[in-house]
Design a protein around this motif. Sequence first.
Motif, short mmCIF file in Angstrom:
data_model
loop_
_atom_site.label_atom_id
_atom_site.label_comp_id
_atom_site.label_asym_id
_atom_site.label_seq_id
_atom_site.Cartn_x
_atom_site.Cartn_y
_atom_site.Cartn_z
N ALA A 314 48.46 43.11 39.86
CA ALA A 314 49.79 42.79 40.38
C ALA A 314 50.77 42.73 39.23
CB ALA A 314 49.78 41.47 41.14
N ARG A 315 52.02 43.10 39.53
CA ARG A 315 53.10 43.07 38.56
C ARG A 315 54.36 42.55 39.23
NH1 ARG A 315 52.92 46.33 34.22
NH2 ARG A 315 55.10 46.97 34.48
N ILE A 316 55.16 41.81 38.47
CA ILE A 316 56.44 41.33 38.98
C ILE A 316 57.43 41.32 37.83
CG2 ILE A 316 55.86 38.89 38.59
CD1 ILE A 316 57.52 38.28 41.13
N GLY A 317 58.67 41.66 38.11
CA GLY A 317 59.66 41.69 37.05
C GLY A 317 61.07 41.62 37.57
N VAL A 318 61.98 41.32 36.67
CA VAL A 318 63.39 41.25 37.01
C VAL A 318 64.19 41.85 35.86
CG1 VAL A 318 63.61 38.91 36.05
CG2 VAL A 318 65.28 39.72 37.74
N VAL A 319 65.25 42.59 36.22
CA VAL A 319 66.16 43.15 35.24
C VAL A 319 67.49 42.42 35.37
CG1 VAL A 319 67.34 45.21 34.40
CG2 VAL A 319 65.04 45.40 35.37
N LEU A 320 67.93 41.81 34.27
CA LEU A 320 69.15 41.01 34.26
C LEU A 320 70.24 41.74 33.47
CD1 LEU A 320 67.57 37.51 33.47
CD2 LEU A 320 68.04 38.52 35.72
N ALA A 321 71.48 41.54 33.89
CA ALA A 321 72.64 42.12 33.19
C ALA A 321 73.59 40.99 32.83
CB ALA A 321 73.32 43.15 34.06
N PRO A 322 73.29 40.23 31.77
CA PRO A 322 74.16 39.11 31.40
C PRO A 322 75.52 39.54 30.87
CG PRO A 322 72.43 39.42 29.77
CD PRO A 322 72.11 40.34 30.91
N GLY A 323 75.65 40.81 30.54
CA GLY A 323 76.92 41.37 30.08
C GLY A 323 76.87 42.87 30.23
N GLU A 324 78.01 43.51 30.13
CA GLU A 324 78.05 44.96 30.32
C GLU A 324 77.19 45.69 29.32
OE1 GLU A 324 81.39 48.56 30.41
OE2 GLU A 324 82.02 46.47 30.59
N ALA A 325 77.05 45.16 28.13
CA ALA A 325 76.29 45.84 27.07
C ALA A 325 74.83 45.39 27.02
CB ALA A 325 76.94 45.59 25.72
N TRP A 326 74.44 44.43 27.84
CA TRP A 326 73.11 43.83 27.74
C TRP A 326 72.25 44.15 28.96
CZ3 TRP A 326 71.39 41.16 23.47
CH2 TRP A 326 72.36 40.79 22.54
N ARG A 327 70.96 44.38 28.72
CA ARG A 327 69.97 44.45 29.78
C ARG A 327 68.74 43.69 29.31
NH1 ARG A 327 73.82 45.83 31.78
NH2 ARG A 327 74.26 47.51 33.24
N VAL A 328 68.26 42.82 30.17
CA VAL A 328 67.09 42.00 29.85
C VAL A 328 66.05 42.19 30.94
CG1 VAL A 328 66.21 39.69 29.41
CG2 VAL A 328 68.54 40.30 28.66
N THR A 329 64.84 42.57 30.57
CA THR A 329 63.74 42.73 31.51
C THR A 329 62.69 41.67 31.23
OG1 THR A 329 64.10 45.12 31.63
CG2 THR A 329 61.98 44.29 32.40
N LEU A 330 62.35 40.90 32.26
CA LEU A 330 61.33 39.85 32.15
C LEU A 330 60.29 40.08 33.23
CD1 LEU A 330 63.70 36.76 31.77
CD2 LEU A 330 62.56 38.00 29.93
N GLY A 331 59.04 39.81 32.90
CA GLY A 331 58.02 40.03 33.91
C GLY A 331 56.66 39.51 33.52
N ALA A 332 55.72 39.69 34.44
CA ALA A 332 54.34 39.27 34.23
C ALA A 332 53.43 40.26 34.95
CB ALA A 332 54.11 37.86 34.74
N ASP A 333 52.23 40.44 34.43
CA ASP A 333 51.24 41.28 35.11
C ASP A 333 49.86 40.68 34.94
OD1 ASP A 333 50.57 41.99 32.46
OD2 ASP A 333 51.78 43.79 32.53
N ALA A 334 48.98 41.01 35.86
CA ALA A 334 47.61 40.49 35.83
C ALA A 334 46.70 41.51 36.49
CB ALA A 334 47.52 39.16 36.56
N LYS A 335 45.46 41.55 36.04
CA LYS A 335 44.48 42.41 36.70
C LYS A 335 43.07 41.89 36.47
CE LYS A 335 43.85 45.88 33.02
NZ LYS A 335 44.85 45.43 32.04
N GLU A 336 42.20 42.26 37.39
CA GLU A 336 40.76 41.99 37.27
C GLU A 336 40.04 43.31 37.45
OE1 GLU A 336 37.87 38.56 38.76
OE2 GLU A 336 38.40 39.94 40.39
N ASP A 337 39.04 43.54 36.61
CA ASP A 337 38.35 44.82 36.56
C ASP A 337 36.85 44.55 36.53
OD1 ASP A 337 37.63 47.49 36.05
OD2 ASP A 337 37.83 47.20 33.90
#
Length: 685
Positions: A314-337
Amino acid sequence: MYRLKYSPFAAVLAAIAVPLHAAEAPSSLEQVVVTAPTMADPPTVVTDPKAPRQPIPAHDGADFLKSIAGFSVIRKGGTDGDPLLRGMSGSRLGILLDGQEIYGGCGGRMDPPTAYVYPESYDRVTVLKGPQSVIYGAGFSAGAVMFERDLKPLVEPDWALDGSLTVGSFGRNDQVVDARGGTPAFQVRAGASRAHADDYEDGDGTKIHSRYTRWSTQAAVAWTPDTDTALELSMAHSDGEAAYADRGMDGSRFSRDNLALMFERRELSPLVEKLWAQAYYNYVDHVMDNYSLRDQPLANRFSAMNPDRITTGARIGVVLAPGEAWRVTLGADAKEDIHRGRSAMNRASGDAAEDYFESLPYEEDMRFRQFGVFGEVAYRDAGGGRTVAGLRIDEHAAKDGRRCVAGMFMNGMCMMVPANQTRGETDRATLTSGFMRYEGVLGDTTWYAGLGHAERFPDYWERLLRDEDTLNSAFLSIKPEKTTQFDLGANWTSGAWSGSLSGYIGKVQDYILLTWIAPSRVRNVDATVVGLEADSVWRFARNWRATGTLAWVRGENYTDDKPLAQQPPLEARLALEYDDGTFSYGGLLRMVADQHRVDVGSGNIVMNGQDIGRSPGFAVFSVNAGWRPRKGLLVTAGIDNLFDRTYAEHLSRTGVSLPGFVFPADTRINEPGRNLWLKARLALD
C-alpha cells in the motif's frame, strides 16, 4: 505432463477483454524506435511502449528496456532476460507496474520481475536514472522503471481502440488489443496480449533452445464523479512458458494474478494539490521442470519445482503547494513479501512429478516486511532553475524459514548442503536514503547536478547463499548495501542539433557480490562505479535525421583490487532515418566493444550469473521501413542482423548440453541470426 492452465480468474478476465470504449485515443503513431529516446527531464527518460522498435524485442520488459541507453540484459535465450541499468541488476533496479512492486519466484532468476511485464499493454514507460528520487521505493540505487497506464477524465462519452499484430522469423507471432471508453462518470479499460516464438537460430544456423508462449489479460473500471476525482479497481492475469538454453530446467508456468485499488483527488484546496492512495496484491505462481519443453530428461528422471510469491502493499501520499514556486510531496509505503516452494524430484514421469508436487503444501522459506516514510521538496527560482531534495527512512525485517542452506530438503534431510543454522531468525534494519539535485537553465541547455544516497536491504536471492567465511547461512551476516553517487548531465538544443549527456560516479560500501565457484557464496566488498551516457540527434534535411547513442560503465572492486564483475562493455548506436509522414525508412548500426575487465567466477543474483572470461566485440546492422496508408494505421517491417552475424552478448549466460541441440555447453549463448519481421498497428477513436 504439465502445460499452460487457465484458472477461473483468467477465464473471467479473458471474457471481458473485448473492444470497449476508451478514455483517450493515441494522438499519433510513432515511427520505429531504433535508438534510445532522449532524456526528458533530468535525469528521466520517457518512451512509448506501443511504438515499433528495432531490433524487435521479445514480449517482455527486459528486452524492451535494452533499447534505452544505459540498459543491458543478461540473456538466457529467447525471453525473460534480467535487466541491468548502468551495470547494476536485481533489487538495485526498481520495477514498478502502475506503482506496484513485483518480484519473481525462481531462486535462479528464471522469472525476474520484467518476465511479468507486457510492455504494449502500458501507455508510457518512465526511467529514472540513479538514486535521484525517494518516492518510488526503497534501495533503488541504480534507478527505477515505471510502466504506467493513463487514467484521464472525460468531458463527454468517448472510446478508443488500439491493437497490433506482429509476425516474424523463427515463428514469431504476437497479438495485442487495448480498448477503453466511458462517460464523464465511469470508465472501463480492458486488454489482452499473446506472444509466441519458436526456437531461433544463430548466424551459423545453430538452433538455440529458446521458444516461448506468453499471454496476458487485464481490465479496470474507474469512477470519475468529477474531473479531479478518480477511484479505480484493476485486475490482471498472465501466464506463459519459456525454454532456456542456460539451465537444466525450463519454465512451464509463469502465472501472475493482480488486484489493485487506486484513489486520486486533485485540487482539494489552494494548499493541497493532490492526494493519492493505492493498495495492491500480486501473486506469482511459477513452475520449472525438465520435461515439458525438452526431450526425455537425463536418465529418465523427471523433476519439477514450484515456488510462489505473495506480495501485498500500500502507498499513500499528498502533494502540497505552499507557494507558487514550491511543491512538497509527503507519503508512506509498506509491503509484505512471502516466498514459498515445493518440489518433486527424480520421478518416473512428468505426470508423476506434477501429481506429487501439487499434492504437497507450500513451505515458506523467507518473509520480508518493509515500512517507509518519505518526503520530497522542489523549489523553482526566478531564473527557471529548480532545486529538488528528498529523504526517506525505511524499517526492514526478513525472517528465515529455510531448512537448508543453498540447497534442497528431501526425505527428511538436506541434500549435500548444511542444515540452516539461522532458521527462524529475523534480520532487521533501519535504512536511510536521500538526495539533492539542482536543475539549471542556460539558453537552450538544461543541466543538472545531483548527489544521491541509497541504502538497500539484502534481497531474497542474496540471502540464499553461503557465508564466505563460515560456509553456512549468510542470512544474518550479509550487510545492507550503501551507494553514494554524484550525477551530472545536460540536455541541449542548437539549430538542427539536440542531445543529452550524463555522467555519474558512485561509491558503494558493502556491495553485495556473489561467487558462483562451488560452493556458491556471498559477501560484502567496497566498489566504485563510473559511467557516461550520451545521445544526439541531427536533423540535417527535411524528413531526415541521424541519431547516435553511447553508453559506458566501469566498475572496480576495491576490496579485491579487481574489476567489478558482470559489467557491460562500451556500446554505441548510429541510426539514419527518413520520415515524410507517409513513408519511413531507417538503418541501425549497433557496435559493442570487447570486454576484458572481468572477475571470473563472480557475479550477480542470476543463477550462475558470473564472468566466464573476456568477450570479443561485434557490430550488427539492421534496416526498417514504415507506411501510414491512413490515419490510425501504421505498418512497419524490418530485418534485424541483416548480414546474419554470429555473436553473443558479454552478459549472456553459458549454455548447457541439451538433447537435440548442438550448442556448446561452455560458451555464451549466441543471439538470433537474420530476423525478418512485420508489424501492423491500428488506433481507432
